[in-house]
Enzyme design. Structure first.
Site, PDB file in Angstrom:
ATOM      1  N   ILE A 283       0.859  -1.195   0.000  1.00 11.75           N
ATOM      2  CA  ILE A 283       0.000   0.000   0.000  1.00 11.75           C
ATOM      3  C   ILE A 283       0.895   1.246   0.000  1.00 11.75           C
ATOM      4  O   ILE A 283       1.786   1.360   0.839  1.00 11.75           O
ATOM      5  CB  ILE A 283      -0.915   0.002   1.238  1.00 11.75           C
ATOM      6  CG1 ILE A 283      -1.971  -1.107   1.098  1.00 11.75           C
ATOM      7  CG2 ILE A 283      -1.597   1.356   1.400  1.00 11.75           C
ATOM      8  CD1 ILE A 283      -2.819  -1.289   2.323  1.00 11.75           C
ATOM      9  N   GLU A 285       1.800   4.200   1.222  1.00 10.09           N
ATOM     10  CA  GLU A 285       1.498   5.099   2.330  1.00 10.09           C
ATOM     11  C   GLU A 285       1.882   6.545   2.010  1.00 10.09           C
ATOM     12  O   GLU A 285       1.334   7.487   2.581  1.00 10.09           O
ATOM     13  CB  GLU A 285       2.239   4.642   3.601  1.00 10.09           C
ATOM     14  CG  GLU A 285       1.766   3.326   4.182  1.00 10.09           C
ATOM     15  CD  GLU A 285       2.450   2.130   3.520  1.00 10.09           C
ATOM     16  OE1 GLU A 285       2.137   0.986   3.890  1.00 10.09           O
ATOM     17  OE2 GLU A 285       3.302   2.351   2.638  1.00 10.09           O
ATOM     18  N   ASP A 327     -14.773  36.409 -19.069  1.00  7.74           N
ATOM     19  CA  ASP A 327     -15.259  37.771 -19.270  1.00  7.74           C
ATOM     20  C   ASP A 327     -14.316  38.480 -20.236  1.00  7.74           C
ATOM     21  O   ASP A 327     -13.201  38.011 -20.500  1.00  7.74           O
ATOM     22  CB  ASP A 327     -15.263  38.552 -17.953  1.00  7.74           C
ATOM     23  CG  ASP A 327     -16.325  38.046 -16.995  1.00  7.74           C
ATOM     24  OD1 ASP A 327     -17.353  37.570 -17.484  1.00  7.74           O
ATOM     25  OD2 ASP A 327     -16.118  38.143 -15.778  1.00  7.74           O
ATOM     26  N   ASP A 640     -16.395  38.566 -11.784  1.00  8.22           N
ATOM     27  CA  ASP A 640     -16.006  39.532 -10.759  1.00  8.22           C
ATOM     28  C   ASP A 640     -17.189  40.069  -9.952  1.00  8.22           C
ATOM     29  O   ASP A 640     -17.018  40.586  -8.868  1.00  8.22           O
ATOM     30  CB  ASP A 640     -15.235  40.710 -11.369  1.00  8.22           C
ATOM     31  CG  ASP A 640     -16.008  41.388 -12.493  1.00  8.22           C
ATOM     32  OD1 ASP A 640     -17.181  41.041 -12.707  1.00  8.22           O
ATOM     33  OD2 ASP A 640     -15.419  42.258 -13.168  1.00  8.22           O
ATOM     34  N   ASP A 644     -21.912  36.814 -11.100  1.00  6.68           N
ATOM     35  CA  ASP A 644     -21.085  35.701 -11.569  1.00  6.68           C
ATOM     36  C   ASP A 644     -20.986  34.559 -10.558  1.00  6.68           C
ATOM     37  O   ASP A 644     -20.500  33.474 -10.895  1.00  6.68           O
ATOM     38  CB  ASP A 644     -19.662  36.192 -11.877  1.00  6.68           C
ATOM     39  CG  ASP A 644     -19.627  37.164 -13.037  1.00  6.68           C
ATOM     40  OD1 ASP A 644     -20.223  36.854 -14.075  1.00  6.68           O
ATOM     41  OD2 ASP A 644     -19.016  38.240 -12.902  1.00  6.68           O
ATOM     42  N   ASN A 706       8.300  -2.128  -5.824  1.00  5.31           N
ATOM     43  CA  ASN A 706       7.470  -3.233  -5.333  1.00  5.31           C
ATOM     44  C   ASN A 706       7.925  -4.585  -5.858  1.00  5.31           C
ATOM     45  O   ASN A 706       7.858  -5.591  -5.149  1.00  5.31           O
ATOM     46  CB  ASN A 706       6.006  -2.999  -5.717  1.00  5.31           C
ATOM     47  CG  ASN A 706       5.320  -1.998  -4.800  1.00  5.31           C
ATOM     48  OD1 ASN A 706       5.909  -1.543  -3.824  1.00  5.31           O
ATOM     49  ND2 ASN A 706       4.099  -1.639  -5.118  1.00  5.31           N
ATOM     50  N   GLU A 709      10.905  -5.818  -4.069  1.00  2.00           N
ATOM     51  CA  GLU A 709      10.480  -6.189  -2.721  1.00  2.00           C
ATOM     52  C   GLU A 709       9.746  -7.527  -2.712  1.00  2.00           C
ATOM     53  O   GLU A 709       9.799  -8.266  -1.723  1.00  2.00           O
ATOM     54  CB  GLU A 709       9.561  -5.101  -2.147  1.00  2.00           C
ATOM     55  CG  GLU A 709      10.266  -3.787  -1.839  1.00  2.00           C
ATOM     56  CD  GLU A 709       9.292  -2.666  -1.498  1.00  2.00           C
ATOM     57  OE1 GLU A 709       9.755  -1.582  -1.087  1.00  2.00           O
ATOM     58  OE2 GLU A 709       8.073  -2.871  -1.657  1.00  2.00           O
TER      59      GLU A 709
END
Length: 912
Positions: A283, A285, A327, A640, A644, A706, A709
């Site tokens: 996971i 983290e 605008d 503005d 709006d 990963n 690992e």
């Protein structure tokens, strides 16, 4: 009843309908009405409680996954890890809550804009009451400086001018009268005034028609409150990513659980803890803090580019923007009206310079002119200087802007007189004003009467061409007054058409000498504005911002569509849009009135092509935004004014103006431009695109570790335990939460990669976790990382006599072997962090050490590795052991070949 009905009815009809009279209401009537209609306030929609908002910050899908991961880590006997994961979650949750809490204030600002008191007639007496007690049927008085408390019909008026910019977005003052007249736009009834606007000049008496939420102001507030806040694309994508990574981690955990039982014959309890450890390890983290840092870094960079972002997730949403609804005034243009041309019967002149500063001159055929040689021009400039109530204050420093005390149009005339070298103050003393007929929308003219030194008087008039021409009997031609002919009028109208086609707005000038010696108070419009001598035209425009051309080009090259949505006229809007490259000459111009008659399908069809909108009302802008969203667009909308706010809140990214914007607009928006500049939006979009790219770089980086690992566990399981685990669970977590964290955070702060604005917006169907990213993470980076780390493990065993001796599974030698595996992964990740900085560009081109966040991260992970290897406390906790000089030399040689190998791959990608 709509505004048209209120405007057209006679006052007696309104009195009867509203249960009132010309003397106003009695206090008893007012009390009954307040029970019926309620207080004159903007009510607040019931929203989520602060407690719910607080909990919401800790219950996103990724947050839930991390809470569960912490529990799993504690059950797996790793309490320190579980607490660390929870701490990450708490910090992110508190930060998110603060962002949400600070951003929801739109309705509060609407309430603040309503005035505190109103002067009303109750029981035949003028009484000062709290504005919240005003009811329909009340007769109330207004004067210069007052805020207007209710939508109302005028009963009396004396030179009344109202600033309706909070509703319409347009800065021109609106003259009011007692007569029914309908101009252009929703709020253009001459005898109606609206809540939330302010009185600029004059006085008036009015009868309240609607109060509170029934006013136009209240209806806008209601739209703002009912606009639902939807999840940003990034939130949606992170939720999807969380589900994907959760499924991957759980699947791996299940596989390892059963493999440990059936292949290695481990007890169920031991296999379960082993599987839980693997789930936690897989996971990411660091995802939440990395995303947070990436967004926060982008927010800081945007702030330096005049864009203040209120919500972190809005940063990435900007990067996905496909349409900008913008605008015109002040955003695409400078909001500084400038005279460009002057036309008289005998010549035409160009006026150089822009803005409200004297930075140009008047020229004829590129040659500077002297007013003494051009009598018609001199007369026009004199009228421009004297028939004028506006003052322009010079800026105090280079950073400041000129201050306008009056209207933009008159400010432009003041600057014209300065460019002609006229001393306006001296001219005012030479021709003192004795009377004035203010501008009003009915006659479209303004006149002033001045005393001359010889005892005569001169009437000076300016106004809309058609309205000036119809009161002009003569024309000034080369300084000589003669009767105006039809041919003269054709020439004048032709010049006006030419200016209009160029998007310029013309103002006509005329005068008349008067020797009647009337009492100044005896001058009325009827005996003043007649038998005038036409002098000429001044053509003006609000010039585009200098940087707008490149910003528009950049947006278009990035595949972003820009749609102008303005309250200005069709011709002006179209001209500016074509001039700056926003659209071609084939673009369709849709007015507010046309939009009212369109079906949803017709509007969708119009939005599919080149289009711009002129004279739009607040709900129409909101309608445009929602329709674009229904077509699948990510919409950024600028604004503005109060009008709006609904569109700003509904848009995926609401962009408010920081200089001219109202508090309502700023509170409803996701981003505020401190310079009101469209170019700042494009710069912010560029930063937003970089954020998404950086999150993908982070994902690539953490996922590629990963596989290295996981390989030790795979070899352990497939060999039935013959190949001991070359990496322990605690060592895996060392990589995930220790050595990988800071370089990953550094990737989140990576600068914009070259060419990011040459690509179209990200496909909404595209995802953070893509097939190509997985292939690159596992099939390229992960593969090389696995080979290097496994080789490091077997190298240590080889020094201990393998394969002649069995692989060690305990003791100091085993620790040295697993430490070499861990160190090999860490040194490979150094190369991976550098390589992941760019997708195609060479890291040597951007500077291999130019990202100091990554540089520090690499330094930190090496120091952490040394601490883990040589400090006894950590040796026992992480099952590590010191490595020798040869091993360190081998490790030092790992990054460079990996960097060069990746550079070769990128070079091949660039060529193909």
């Amino acid at each position: 009843m709509d505004d048209k009905d209120f405007s057209e009815k006679t006052l007696d009809q309104l009195y009867q309908q509203l249960g009132s009279s010309k003397n106003g209401l009695s206090q008893n009537q007012a009390n009954e009405k307040i029970k019926k209609f309620g207080e004159n306030i903007i009510t607040r929609a019931r929203g989520e409680s602060q407690f719910k908002l607080f909990l919401k910050s800790f219950t996103s899908m990724m947050a839930i996954l991390l809470w569960v991961s912490g529990v799993i880590a504690i059950f797996a006997g790793m309490a320190e890890l579980g607490i660390a994961i929870w701490a990450v979650n708490v910090i992110n949750g508190l930060f998110s809550f603060w962002q949400e809490f600070a951003a929801k204030k739109a309705t509060d600002s609407l309430m603040k804009l309503l005035p505190t008191y109103a002067n009303v007639y109750r029981d035949h007496k003028l009484t000062k009451i709290v504005a919240t007690e005003l009811v329909p049927g009340d007769i109330f008085s207004i004067q210069a400086g007052n805020s207007i408390s209710a939508d109302a019909r005028l009963i009396e008026t004396d030179e009344l001018q109202v600033d309706e910019s909070a509703l319409t977005g347009e800065s021109m003052l609106v003259s009011k009268s007692l007569d029914y007249s309908k101009g252009q736009g929703k709020f253009a009834y001459g005898n109606l005034i609206y809540a939330g606007t302010t009185v600029s000049t004059g006085t008036g008496l009015a009868i309240a028609l609607n109060t509170g939420m029934q006013t136009e102001f209240g209806q806008i507030a209601k739209l703002t409150q009912t606009s639902k806040q939807v999840d940003s694309p990034l939130q949606i994508e992170l939720n999807r990513l969380t589900r994907q990574l959760s499924m991957i981690a759980i699947s791996i955990g299940v596989v390892f659980f059963f493999s440990a039982i059936f292949f290695v014959k481990n007890p169920i309890a031991k296999s379960f803890i082993f599987a839980l450890g693997m789930i936690v390890a897989f996971i990411p983290e660091g995802l939440l803090p990395t995303v947070t840092l990436s967004l926060a870094q982008a927010v800081q960079r945007m702030a330096h580019k005049n864009a203040l972002v209120k919500n972190l997730n809005s940063v990435e949403t900007l990067g996905e923007t496909t349409v900008i609804a913008t605008d015109k005034t002040g955003t695409l243009t400078q909001n500084q009206m400038t005279i460009n041309h002057v036309w008289t019967k005998d010549s035409e002149y160009e006026v150089s310079g822009e803005g409200y500063v004297n930075n140009g001159e008047i020229r004829e055929k590129n040659k500077p002119v002297s007013l003494d040689q051009y009598l018609s021009l001199k007369q026009l400039v004199t009228i421009a200087a004297l028939d004028n109530d506006t003052q322009v204050q010079a800026p105090k420093s280079l950073k400041d802007l000129p201050k306008i005390l009056g209207t933009p149009t008159e400010a432009a005339l003041v600057i014209l007189s300065e460019k002609s070298a006229i001393d306006r103050a001296a001219l005012g003393k030479q021709f003192p004003r004795i009377h004035e007929a203010p501008f009003d929308s009915r006659r479209q003219r303004m006149s002033t009467i001045h005393q001359t030194a010889d005892g005569q008087r001169i009437i000076m008039t300016k106004g809309a061409l058609d309205f000036v021409l119809k009161v002009a009997d003569n024309i000034l031609d080369n300084g000589r007054v003669r009767p105006i002919t039809d041919h003269d009028k054709q020439d004048i109208l032709a010049a006006n058409r030419k200016y209009a086609s160029d998007g310029l707005r013309s103002l006509a000038f005329a005068y008349r000498k008067d020797d009647s010696q009337l009492d100044p108070k005896a001058y009325k419009v009827e005996n003043t504005e007649q038998h005038l001598t036409f002098v000429g035209l001044a053509a003006m425009s609000d010039p585009p911002r200098p940087e707008i051309y490149e910003a528009v080009r950049k947006a278009h090259s990035a595949g972003i569509k820009i749609i102008m949505v303005t309250g200005d006229s069709e011709l002006t809007a179209q001209s500016i849009a074509i001039k700056i490259g926003l659209v071609s000459k084939k673009a369709r111009v849709v007015t507010g009135e046309e939009l009212d008659k369109m079906s949803t399908d017709q509007l969708k069809s119009a939005l599919a092509g080149e289009v711009l909108f002129a004279r739009v009302a607040p709900e129409q802008k909101y309608q445009i935004v929602t329709t674009l969203q229904s077509l699948g667009h990510i919409v950024a909308s600028t604004g503005d004014g109060v009008n709006d706010a609904p569109a700003l809140k509904q848009a995926n990214i609401g962009v408010a103006m920081g200089v001219t914007g109202t508090d309502v607009a700023k509170d409803a928006a996701d981003m505020i431009l401190t310079d009101d500049n469209f170019a700042s939006i494009v710069a912010a979009i560029e930063e937003g695109r970089a954020v998404y790219s950086n999150i993908q770089k982070f994902l690539l980086y953490i996922l590629n570790s990963n596989l290295p690992e996981a390989i030790p566990s795979v070899l352990f399981l497939l060999s039935g335990g013959a190949i001991p685990l070359s990496l322990t669970v605690m060592q895996i977590l060392t990589v995930d939460l220790g050595t990988d964290m800071l370089p990953a955070l550094g990737l989140g702060a990576e600068k914009i990669e070259v060419g990011v604005m040459e690509q179209p917006p990200r496909d909404r169907k595209a995802h953070l976790l893509t097939k190509n990213l997985l292939i690159k993470a596992f099939g390229w980076y992960g593969l090389w990382g696995s080979i290097i780390s496994t080789a490091g493990y077997f190298f240590i065993n080889w020094t201990f006599g393998w394969p002649g001796q069995a692989l060690v599974s305990s003791g100091l030698r085993y620790r040295e072997a697993t430490t070499m595996t861990l160190a090999s992964i860490i040194f490979f990740q150094i190369a991976a962090a550098i390589n992941a900085r760019t997708e195609k560009t060479s890291v040597f081109k951007i500077g291999i050490f130019s990202n100091h966040h990554i540089d520090f991260g690499i330094f930190f992970e090496i120091i952490l590795l040394v601490v883990l290897m040589y400090v006894p406390l950590f040796q026992n906790l992480f099952e590590t052991a010191p490595l020798g000089g040869i091993e360190w030399l081998i490790l030092a040689c790992v990054p460079l070949p990996m960097i060069l190998l990746e550079e070769a791959r990128k070079a091949w990608v660039r060529k193909h």
